[in-house]
Each structure stands twice: as structure tokens, then as C-alpha cells.
Enzyme design. Structure first.
Site, PDB file in Angstrom:
ATOM      1  N   CYS A 129      13.515  69.906  77.604  1.00  0.00           N
ATOM      2  CA  CYS A 129      14.408  70.824  78.597  1.00  0.00           C
ATOM      3  C   CYS A 129      14.390  70.928  79.818  1.00  0.00           C
ATOM      4  CB  CYS A 129      14.285  72.317  77.982  1.00  0.00           C
ATOM      5  SG  CYS A 129      15.190  73.662  78.210  1.00  0.00           S
ATOM      6  N   HIS A 134      12.479  72.851  71.881  1.00  0.00           N
ATOM      7  CA  HIS A 134      11.404  73.722  71.996  1.00  0.00           C
ATOM      8  C   HIS A 134      10.996  74.154  70.537  1.00  0.00           C
ATOM      9  CE1 HIS A 134      11.593  74.751  76.188  1.00  0.00           C
ATOM     10  NE2 HIS A 134      13.170  74.979  75.910  1.00  0.00           N
TER      11      HIS A 134
HETATM   12  N1  GLN Z   1      16.071  76.215  83.476  1.00  0.00           N
HETATM   13  C1  GLN Z   1      16.632  75.091  82.612  1.00  0.00           C
HETATM   14  C2  GLN Z   1      18.071  75.615  81.868  1.00  0.00           C
HETATM   15  O1  GLN Z   1      17.941  76.741  81.582  1.00  0.00           O
HETATM   16  C3  GLN Z   1      15.599  74.852  81.574  1.00  0.00           C
HETATM   17  C4  GLN Z   1      15.162  75.958  80.734  1.00  0.00           C
HETATM   18  C5  GLN Z   1      14.092  75.687  79.789  1.00  0.00           C
HETATM   19  O2  GLN Z   1      13.480  74.632  79.881  1.00  0.00           O
HETATM   20  N2  GLN Z   1      14.168  76.117  78.388  1.00  0.00           N
HETATM   21  O3  GLN Z   1      18.698  74.929  81.653  1.00  0.00           O
END
Ligand code: GLN
Length: 243
Positions: free
Chosen positions: A93, A192
Site C-alpha cells: 500500500c 493488507h
Molecule cells: N495513504 C495511502 C492511500 O490512502 C496508503 C494507505 C495505506 O497504506 N493503506 O492511498
């Protein structure tokens, strides 16, 4: 022979149990009597990526991402050299977004990426949230990865190879059915969950690559993955039946 795992920014990048990826990697090594140690790297810590055999970067909020993007810029040359030399990397992510060209925030600010890979990310309208199934091929074996996504960014791959194709959920951008990206021995994903405990085939591929870097080219001993496979199967049945 000891495998060195570098866990980057464990305190900043640890959304939805991302740390569990390191736990799964380490445990599957230990079950096979492969020696492994974990180095946690925080902002400003010294690190030589050449000494590392597996690098893990998790996801973070936009704010945390800005902080570590700056810190990572100082480490760019060492990381680029290690990646080009075949370092096994898993980036999830926010970590995935960071390896690319840039991440444009909802207010238009552009957070520069490390530029190690050619993807780029733009904040989209709303977030992609929920369980995901991805059809992927790992080491010549077709597999279905399962995980959970929650991101506002939409990632576009340019010429990169995706990790797989979305069978359920949003993936990179909710439009082109791609999920994640691959480059050399770098694996990127929005999943995740954490990803590795749920998908032992991917964990074992990363362990194999880490061993190869140490000059160890042997097959991994098989483990009893009955529970992991049942959990993976249960999620696939549940989601695809709902469709
Ligand atoms: N901040 C990033 C987004 O919302 C990554 C979020 C995350 O790592 N879950 O796209």
C-alpha cells in the site's frame, strides 16, 4: 548462514497488521530451521541495504507517508543498488506507492516517490475498501491471493507487470483489474490482511529469493499448510458466492 530481514519504519508503517508479514516470513523460516534475524529501521537509522536479504515496507496514512518519503530519499542510492542486485522486497500500500514515481494527495500536493519503479499514484474519488481476491502466478504456479484493501490512491502501472488480476475487489485503481506490481524481485501489493500469513506460497517465494541471494539454491522443505489453505479457500468461497 542467517537471513537478514529489514523491516522499514515498523512504527510508522503498520496498518491493518502489516507487521504480521514479517512474523509469517520469520516463522516459516524457523519451521525449516533456517536462521533468521530482523532489523527494525526507523527514521534516521543507519542501514546498508546490500546487507539485507528481505526488505519489508508496510502501509501508512498520507501524513506518515510524507515523513518517511523524505527519510527514504536519503537512502535511495543504496536501495536502488540492492534492488538491481536482486534484493527480495515486499511493499504494501503506502510502501508500494512510495517505490513509484509519485503520489498526488487529495489537495493536489505531489509527494515524490523514489522512482525505483515506473508506477504512479493519484488520489481518487473516495476510497477502495474491502476484501480482495487476486489471481496470480508465482513461480509458475497459479494461485489466488486473498487480502484486505483500504486506500484512497489509484495506482497506474505504465509498463510494469502487475502482481495479478483482480477477481474480487478494487486492486490498483478499481478500473483496469490489475493488482500490485512486480519488478525484479520486488513484489508490491495493496493487500493488507496481513498478506503473507494468508498466502504462504508468496511467503515461500520470498524466502526462496532471500536464500538465493545468499547463494543457497535449494528447494524449501514442504510445510503442513492445511489451515492456511482452508482459511484462503473459505474467504474465496465467501466472497465469490456473494458476487
Ligand atoms: N495513504 C495511502 C492511500 O490512502 C496508503 C494507505 C495505506 O497504506 N493503506 O492511498
Amino acid at each position: 548462514m542467517t537471513i537478514t530481514v529489514c523491516h522499514l519504519y515498523p512504527d510508522l508503517l503498520n496498518l491493518y497488521g502489516d507487521r504480521g508479514n514479517v512474523t509469517a516470513f520469520v516463522q516459516r523460516c524457523r519451521w525449516r530451521d533456517i536462521q533468521v534475524r530482523v532489523k527494525e529501521i526507523n527514521l534516521g537509522d543507519r542501514v546498508q541495504f546490500e546487507d539485507c536479504d528481505f526488505l519489508f515496507l508496510g502501509g501508512g496514512s498520507d501524513r506518515e507517508q510524507g515523513l518517511m518519503a523524505e527519510d527514504m530519499m536519503n537512502r535511495l542510492d543504496s536501495l536502488r543498488a540492492a534492488v538491481e542486485n536482486g534484493l527480495a522486497v515486499l511493499a504494501i500500500c503506502g510502501g508500494y506507492q512510495l517505490l513509484g514515481q509519485y503520489y498526488r494527495l487529495p489537495d493536489g500536493t505531489k509527494v515524490p516517490g523514489l522512482g525505483l519503479m515506473s508506477h504512479y499514484t493519484e488520489a481518487g474519488d473516495g476510497r477502495l475498501i474491502g476484501n480482495v481476491i487476486v489471481d496470480a502466478e508465482l513461480n509458475g504456479l497459479k494461485t489466488r491471493l486473498v487480502g484486505f484493501e483500504n486506500h484512497g490512491g489509484r495506482t497506474f502501472l505504465n509498463d510494469l507487470t502487475p502482481l495479478g488480476r483482480v477477481a474480487y475487489g478494487g486492486g490498483n485503481n478499481g478500473v483496469d483489474q490489475t493488482e500490485g506490481a512486480r519488478y525484479k524481485n520486488v513484489f508490491c501489493s495493496y493487500l493488507h490482511g496481513p498478506l503473507l500469513p494468508k498466502n504462504p506460497l508468496l511467503t515461500d517465494l520470498l524466502i526462496t529469493l532471500a536464500l538465493r541471494k545468499k547463494g543457497q539454491n535449494h528447494y524449501l522443505a514442504a510445510l503442513d499448510d492445511t489451515f492456511e489453505q482452508l482459511a484462503n479457500r473459505a474467504m474465496i468461497d465467501k466472497l465469490l458466492e456473494k458476487k
